[in-house]
Scaffold this active site. Structure first.
Site, short mmCIF file in Angstrom:
data_model
loop_
_atom_site.label_atom_id
_atom_site.label_comp_id
_atom_site.label_asym_id
_atom_site.label_seq_id
_atom_site.Cartn_x
_atom_site.Cartn_y
_atom_site.Cartn_z
N ASP A 296 26.70 -4.29 0.05
CA ASP A 296 27.71 -3.94 1.10
C ASP A 296 28.89 -4.94 0.98
O ASP A 296 28.69 -6.30 0.99
CB ASP A 296 26.80 -3.89 2.31
CG ASP A 296 27.62 -3.26 3.69
OD1 ASP A 296 28.31 -2.32 3.06
OD2 ASP A 296 27.80 -3.60 4.66
N SER A 297 30.02 -4.42 1.10
CA SER A 297 31.25 -5.29 1.27
C SER A 297 32.08 -4.70 1.88
O SER A 297 32.05 -3.63 2.45
CB SER A 297 31.69 -5.29 -0.48
OG SER A 297 31.88 -3.95 -1.03
N GLY B 154 39.66 1.10 -2.75
CA GLY B 154 39.90 0.49 -1.32
C GLY B 154 40.96 -0.30 -0.77
O GLY B 154 41.96 0.32 -1.04
N MET C 114 32.60 5.37 -7.59
CA MET C 114 32.81 5.32 -9.12
C MET C 114 33.60 4.02 -9.49
O MET C 114 33.26 3.41 -10.49
CB MET C 114 33.43 6.48 -9.81
CG MET C 114 32.36 7.75 -9.94
SD MET C 114 30.65 7.47 -10.23
CE MET C 114 30.85 7.01 -12.03
N GLY C 115 34.37 3.53 -8.51
CA GLY C 115 35.16 2.22 -8.67
C GLY C 115 33.95 1.08 -8.70
O GLY C 115 34.06 0.18 -9.52
#
EC number: 3.6.1.66
Length: 202
Positions: A70-71, A156, A11-12
């Site tokens: 994708d990070s 993160g 959700m971030g």
């Protein structure tokens, strides 16, 4: 209203996409809106490969325009780790705090000036029409890894990522400040220039 599905249950990330796209007449949905769909396994060796894999697979399943990212975090002193394994660096299940602890532990004896790092984001957009190739863009944000957590915002690795431009940890930034310099914000601004007009609803 045109619709795009963001291929994540994080959700971030969903909030960041929604904020960055709010000026467009575009409804942003996430995988939470499609509970029957399983997340695609990230088997690629690069951020780009994983983003395309997710976007393409989900676009076909949902018959919808899908944005997948994708990070991750690349730390020079760790030879590029955690890299594509950023979300599960400390193992399964995915745990932000455990991942942060592992990075801090591995950098324990490394001086601040040698803790250079960057956030990297690869964004892929896949279209349900088979003749349209996925659009792929990327963005980076340079910084350093702090010795301890700072700030309450974001998610993160944000609490240990120091942004020189603001002299703050990423987790100390407001949403607007973060979107202006974040890897995902930069990738999305590149995306705006590449996406067809019908997608952006202009």
């Amino acid at each position: 209203m045109k619709q795009v599905v963001v291929a994540t249950k994080n959700m971030g990330k969903v909030r960041e996409f929604a904020e960055l796209f709010e000026r467009f007449d575009l409804e942003v949905k996430s995988l939470h809106d499609f509970p029957h769909i399983e997340e695609v396994e990230e088997t690629g060796e690069t951020f780009e490969e994983n983003a395309i894999l997710k976007a393409d697979s989900l676009s076909r399943q949902l018959n919808a325009i899908v944005i997948a990212d994708d990070s991750g975090l690349i730390v020079d002193a760790l030879n590029g780790k955690p890299g594509v394994y950023s979300a599960r660096f400390a193992g399964e299940p995915k745990d932000d705090q455990a991942n942060i602890d592992k990075v801090l532990q591995e950098l324990n004896d490394v001086a601040f000036e040698k803790r250079k790092a960057r956030f990297y984001c690869a964004l892929a957009v896949a279209f349900p029409e088979g003749d349209k190739k996925p659009v792929i863009v990327n963005g980076t944000c340079e910084g350093f890894i702090l010795e301890q957590r700072r700030g309450e915002n974001g998610f993160g690795y944000d609490p240990i990522f120091y942004v020189e431009e603001y002299k703050k940890a990423m987790a100390e930034l407001s949403s607007d400040e973060k979107n202006a310099i974040s890897h995902r914000g930069r990738a999305l601004r590149k995306l705006e220039e590449k996406i067809p007009e019908w997608f952006l609803g202009e």
